[in-house]
Design an enzyme around this catalytic site. Structure first.
Site, PDB file in Angstrom:
ATOM      1  N   GLY A  55      16.342  -6.351  19.533  1.00  0.00           N
ATOM      2  CA  GLY A  55      16.568  -5.036  20.121  1.00  0.00           C
ATOM      3  C   GLY A  55      17.109  -4.069  19.086  1.00  0.00           C
ATOM      4  O   GLY A  55      17.883  -4.444  18.198  1.00  0.00           O
TER       5      GLY A  55
ATOM      6  N   ARG B 121      29.892   7.666  39.801  1.00  0.00           N
ATOM      7  CA  ARG B 121      28.495   7.574  40.205  1.00  0.00           C
ATOM      8  C   ARG B 121      28.289   6.815  41.507  1.00  0.00           C
ATOM      9  O   ARG B 121      27.502   7.217  42.352  1.00  0.00           O
ATOM     10  CB  ARG B 121      27.694   6.894  39.099  1.00  0.00           C
ATOM     11  CG  ARG B 121      27.601   7.770  37.888  1.00  0.00           C
ATOM     12  CD  ARG B 121      26.955   7.064  36.729  1.00  0.00           C
ATOM     13  NE  ARG B 121      26.778   8.036  35.650  1.00  0.00           N
ATOM     14  CZ  ARG B 121      26.302   7.726  34.461  1.00  0.00           C
ATOM     15  NH1 ARG B 121      25.953   6.492  34.182  1.00  0.00           N
ATOM     16  NH2 ARG B 121      26.160   8.658  33.543  1.00  0.00           N
TER      17      ARG B 121
END
Lengths: 646, 222, 251
Positions: free
Chosen positions: A49, A339
């Site tokens: 990654g 959130r």
């Protein structure tokens, strides 16, 4: 305290150093063994990654002198999905003189995560946040500035100070390009070897120690073996298990999942974050959802009409018939609640029939007041590119009409279980960034993902990997070891199997089916019945997949269906684990909301007595029940309270 | 290769050379036009002849040096331009089936090699008509008479004017491009340079075109 | 809406490619261009035909993965947008859409619409960075940077590396890409110590990769999904001239 943790769950030693919270990391760094600079080049490190965590780790390790092999499935390291982060990155710089401090960032993060994160890790993250900003500025990241030339900040959800650094609405891009440029510099210096368009398909573990990986060259189909002294997974989150998410289409859980199957533990998979401000679904062809940065909630006001099924256009709804429900319910944080809270409230309004837009599947985010107060130019300067993006997708002008937004799967707090050194349950296998579970508990605050990815890559792993390698016995296991051959053969077998089924369902069809179950039953609100139903449905999808999937073409070429098929197979297995984890956690916390466990005001109701632990699952076979390991969370510094943003 | 030659032969350097040689040729064209306009003085070429004698004087050392430089620069400009064009063609490799460059660039910017080629053909003929016989050969008449004769021929005049139109095309892009190639582009001046370049190119070529038009319509008038 | 597609299909790098006709039926105008291709691909798979390969990832115009030449334009008719941000409302019912991969010698086709853009990475590896190791950076506010300087740096830094500049340029030149990075770093004080070395190295690598030379047609900037302005190219040239003027090498 620590020894107690150890004894309660053998094999789950968090390795949190003893001592005062503020001194743990400093002391730990000192105690970690070092590797002589001249010896570093004798170690090979594999980094999977190239997002913020991966690129920063690969670059920093190469700078130290290690030989690094860096892998990404994209055609260039610069395309990792960190690039899409819009809003910003937190750091406890207190440049605004508004009362911020390392401790406050630590506290906000622990509280925002609903007390399900490890104190020591979070404190370290807050401590390192200040170094990140310095490092990025030195690399040439063009953070927003004030007229006097100093750095500007904005506010984000879950905080009452301004500590978010940003670069227009493209902070992730600028940070990633900074890390990517550091990585490319090391590629140029031949300290990093890049493998683009390569997908990691297995970890090679010999005697409990990670020794390398098996990767597929996505252009030629060749199954390659790469050995290394340590393997770093920096492969992001698994939001795409829900099919529709704000993740990139390619984002996947495969690397982490294969690591899980090789002995790493998967922790808190049910902690998924549904982001409140995304553009709502428009049709069945929808392939992904687009996020509108949380920073918009600084100036935008969220509302719905007071009366259900009010079909009037927003400008026709008079002020007294609007319900600014976040401001009404949470007067002190208003539109800037965390959130999870914002998302759940939006869902509540839509479920009550007050949704807006043609499909009645959204709430308004209105900038009319802000434009009047600050002027359209000011709003344009702050959010211009986000407004353009919204307009392009919806064909509506947010300067004139309120945005329509609705929550969407965005981030996953769960991930591979790691200890304080970021090492998984498999020796030599590390997990960094969103791929691990460590820092955000049950809910991540805005602008903290970038912070974590870079803290792990730039400032944690360079120290902790040395400590590991210094104690690693130098018995080289290279690609000729039978374990590599075996792993490579298994991978080849899997590929062959996928290609040979030749069923009648496309990979996307199956993925959508999975996503629907996940969204309906394992989404913003969960309950026992729904979760049990999900588990059985997902099992059905898994069987269907292995009987009916249709993957055309061959292995020895660029084959995007084949790539997707492997990833979806893993998502299906993961989906089951997410549901199981959600089912077992009989409490609500952060992004995990169990309808059975809520306060009278419909807020998440934690059960600290029984669930103040990280649930780390151990793989026992695809058809066997995973084994639960608990890492009890020890809070020595903060007091567990019911979160209140009122 | 030494640093300088590597510099002027790099992709950036080639364009710098194009810009510098191009701007030099433009300066020459201005001077050339000023001299040519003397043809229109209606004095049977008296002043024009004096001017051309002065310019052609073998003891006029500065002009001789500049003249050699001019020829060198023109040749360099052409050779360099062809090399750029060829290198750029190779860089594309495989052409698009459908391509709509008019949406993103001006016709003039894409026409440089062709406009330049036409101007080059013109230049060869032009030199053959005027430069070689009057400067290097043994002319049977004066240069003024030669010009009157040439421009009285409508075919020659039309060819001359058409070539000038292509020269204007070349300059419309070339003028502003030269500044860009030299790195001279700042938002507040970009429009000025571009607009000036267009007006300049049209005026310059119109000025040259005046001469054949004048003789074409005044043929035998004197 | 219904559309006729002509799509470049090429099995691999060495195979000969050709255009193949497909019909895209019942496409909603709210569909994105890539979603339209998804729909076509699903039908192809159902029919047992291999789907059209194309690069894509974030689908929100920032990763730079997607990129195709659509009806003669890089990223299609929408200005300032990557292919993934193009919506079918930009087309009319019954339109024929020709879809081709980026064409440049330096971007060989890998399959169908997928090209190899690794040349960009090599250019970045040659000099597209500031040489600072992790750790040891001074406080971020130690070096004030005027707001307009920072703004102009980010204008250049907005590049997503998609390659549309190369695709649209008649010379297949990557000047806009290279200049954007050179300008981003040259505009900031942190980038100044290496500015000469950087521009020389990046231009040399750009030439090595086989990109064409910029002839100022400005097509790149016009087609750039991030609308990177032409002044970055002028800045690269200034940097290049400066680097040559300051180099120690004997003339």
């Amino acid at each position: 305290m620590l020894s107690e943790v150890k004894s309660r769950s053998a094999g789950l030693d968090s390795k949190v150093p003893a001592g005062k919270l503020e001194e743990k990391w400093t002391n730990h760094k000192f105690k970690l063994k070092l590797i002589n600079p001249a010896n570093k080049r004798k170690y090979n490190i594999i980094v999977i990654g190239t997002g913020l965590a991966g690129a920063s780790a690969a670059a920093s390790l190469a700078e130290l002198g290690y030989n690094v092999k860096s892998f990404c499935f994209q055609d260039s390291a610069r395309r990792a999905h960190s690039i899409a982060a819009q809003g910003g990155i937190n750091a406890a710089k207190n440049y605004q003189n508004d009362g911020d401090s390392v401790y406050r960032l630590f506290y906000d993060t622990i509280k925002g995560g609903d007390y399900r994160a490890r104190e020591a890790n979070v404190y370290r993250l807050a401590e390192l946040s200040v170094n990140i900003i310095d490092q990025c500025v030195a690399q040439g990241v063009p953070f927003a500035r004030e007229y006097g030339g100093l750095l500007d900040n904005r506010s984000f959800g879950g905080a009452q100070v301004s500590r978010t650094f940003y670069a227009r609405g493209q902070t992730g891009q600028q940070l990633l390009l900074g890390a990517y440029s550091a990585l490319m510099r090391q590629v140029g210096l031949k300290k990093v070897e890049m493998f683009e368009r390569h997908e990691m398909l297995d970890i090679v573990v010999v005697d409990g120690i990670a020794r390398g990986i098996i990767a597929r060259n996505m252009v030629t189909g060749e199954i390659e073996s790469h050995s290394g002294d340590a393997v770093l997974l920096c492969t992001g989150g698994y939001g795409n298990a829900y099919f529709l998410s704000t993740n990139a289409k390619g984002s996947n859980v495969t690397a982490a999942w294969r690591a899980y199957k090789k002995g790493a533990f998967f922790a808190n998979p049910c902690f998924t974050q549904i982001h409140p401000t995304c553009i709502p679904v428009t049709g069945h062809y929808q392939s992904k959802l687009t996020l509108m940065s949380e920073s918009l909630r600084n100036d935008g006001r969220v509302w719905v009409p007071k009366n259900p099924s009010d079909k009037r256009s927003p400008d026709q709804v008079p002020e007294n018939e609007r319900d600014y429900f976040l401001e009404r319910k949470y007067p002190s944080f208003g539109n800037l609640v965390p959130r999870d809270v914002a998302s759940r409230n939006a869902k509540e309004q839509v479920d009550a029939g007050k949704g807006v837009g043609e499909r009645m599947n959204a709430v308004y985010l209105d900038f009319a007041d802000a434009i009047e107060r600050l002027g359209a130019d000011n709003i344009k300067e702050k959010y211009g590119n986000l407004f353009d993006m919204y307009k392009r997708i919806t064909d509506e002008d947010p300067y004139k009409v309120p945005m329509r937004i609705y929550p969407a799967v965005h981030y996953t707090m769960g991930g591979l279980w790691v200890d304080y050194n970021l090492m998984t349950a498999v020796s030599g296998l590390f997990a960094l960034g969103e791929c691990n579970f460590s820092d955000h508990g049950a809910n991540r605050l805005g602008a903290s993902a970038l912070m974590q990815g870079l803290a792990d890559g730039y400032f944690v792993i360079p120290y902790t990997i040395g400590g590991y390698l210094a104690e690693l016995k130098k018995d080289k296991v290279d690609e000729k070891h039978p374990a590599f051959t075996e792993a490579a053969n298994n991978v080849k077998g899997d590929v062959k199997k996928l290609l040979s089924i030749k069923g009648n369902k496309t990979v996307d069809e199956l993925h959508r089916e999975l996503g629907q179950v996940m969204w309906d039953n394992v989404g913003m609100a969960r309950n026992e019945k729904g979760l049990k139903e999900a588990i059985s449905k997902i099992k059905g999808i898994r069987e269907d997949f292995w009987k009916n999937v249709k993957v055309l073409g061959e292995n020895e070429e660029l084959n995007q269906s084949l790539e997707k098929a492997g990833r979806v197979a893993d998502f299906i297995e993961l989906g089951e684990l997410i549901a199981k984890d959600a089912l077992h956690r009989k409490e609500s916390c952060g992004g995990h909301f169990r309808e059975e466990y809520q306060t009278e005001e419909n807020e998440a109701k934690r059960d600290d007595e029984n669930f103040a632990y990280a649930a780390a699952w151990e793989f026992k076979g695809v058809n066997a029940e995973p084994e639960l390991h608990k890492e009890e969370l020890v809070f020595e510094n903060v007091q567990l309270t019911q979160r209140s943003y009122k | 290769m030494s640093g300088f030659f590597r510099f002027i032969d790099s992709s950036v350097g080639k364009k710098i050379v194009m810009a510098l040689t191009g701007l030099f040729i433009i300066l020459f064209l201005v001077e050339h036009l000023a001299g040519n306009l003397l043809l229109l003085l209606n004095d049977n070429g008296k002043i024009f002849e004096e001017y051309s004698a002065f310019m052609a004087g073998s003891l006029n050392i500065p002009v001789r040096i500049v003249e050699i430089g001019l020829f060198f620069f023109i040749i360099y400009h052409i050779v360099n331009g062809v090399r750029l064009w060829w290198g750029n063609r190779v860089a594309r490799g495989f052409s698009y089936k459908v391509n709509d460059p008019s949406e993103n660039s001006t016709f003039f910017s894409r026409f440089m090699i062709w406009g330049g080629t036409i101007v080059f053909i013109f230049l060869v003929i032009h030199l053959r008509t005027f430069f070689f016989p009057y400067r290097l050969g043994n002319p049977s008449n004066t240069m003024y008479e030669g010009a009157v004769e040439a421009f009285s021929n409508p075919y020659y005049s039309i060819f001359y004017i058409i070539a000038l139109i292509f020269l204007a095309f070349h300059l419309v892009h070339g003028f502003q491009s030269a500044f860009q190639s030299l790195g001279i582009r700042y938002n507040k001046y970009t429009a000025i340079i571009k607009n000036f370049g267009i007006v300049f190119s049209i005026l310059l070529c119109a000025g040259f075109a005046l001469i054949p038009l004048y003789f074409l319509f005044n043929a035998g008038g004197n | 809406m219904n559309l006729h597609l002509k799509v470049w299909r090429q099995k691999n790098k060495n195979a000969k490619g050709k255009f193949v006709d497909y019909e895209a039926k019942d496409i909603s105008t709210d569909t994105s261009f890539l979603e339209m291709l998804d729909v076509v691909n699903e039908e192809l798979i159902k029919k047992g035909e291999e789907p059209i390969a194309f690069d894509h990832d974030c689908r929100e115009g920032i990763c730079g993965s997607c990129g195709m030449y659509i009806n003669g334009r890089a990223h299609g008719p929408q200005v300032g947008a990557a292919t993934c941000q193009l919506h079918m409302r930009s087309f009319k019912d019954g339109d024929t859409i020709v879809i081709e991969p980026w064409r440049a010698k330096a971007f060989p086709v890998i399959k169908d619409l997928v090209v190899d853009r690794s040349a960009f990475d090599r250019i970045m590896a040659a000099g597209g960075f500031i040489s600072v190791n992790t750790g040891g950076a001074p406080d971020a506010n130690a070096l004030p940077i005027p707001k307009d300087v920072q703004e102009s740096a980010i204008d250049a830094a907005a590049c997503i590396g998609c390659g549309a500049c190369v695709a649209a340029c008649k010379n297949a030149s990557s000047m806009l890409f290279v200049s954007a990075k050179v300008a981003h770093l040259a505009r900031l004080p942190q980038g100044k110590p290496e500015r000469e070395k950087r521009v020389m190295a990046m231009v040399a690598q750009m030439e090595e990769e086989g990109f064409g030379a910029c002839t100022n047609t400005e097509a790149c900037s016009a087609e750039c999904p991030k609308e990177i302005p032409m002044d970055v190219i002028a800045q690269l040239r200034r940097e290049y001239i400066r680097a040559f003027a300051k180099s120690e090498e004997k003339v």
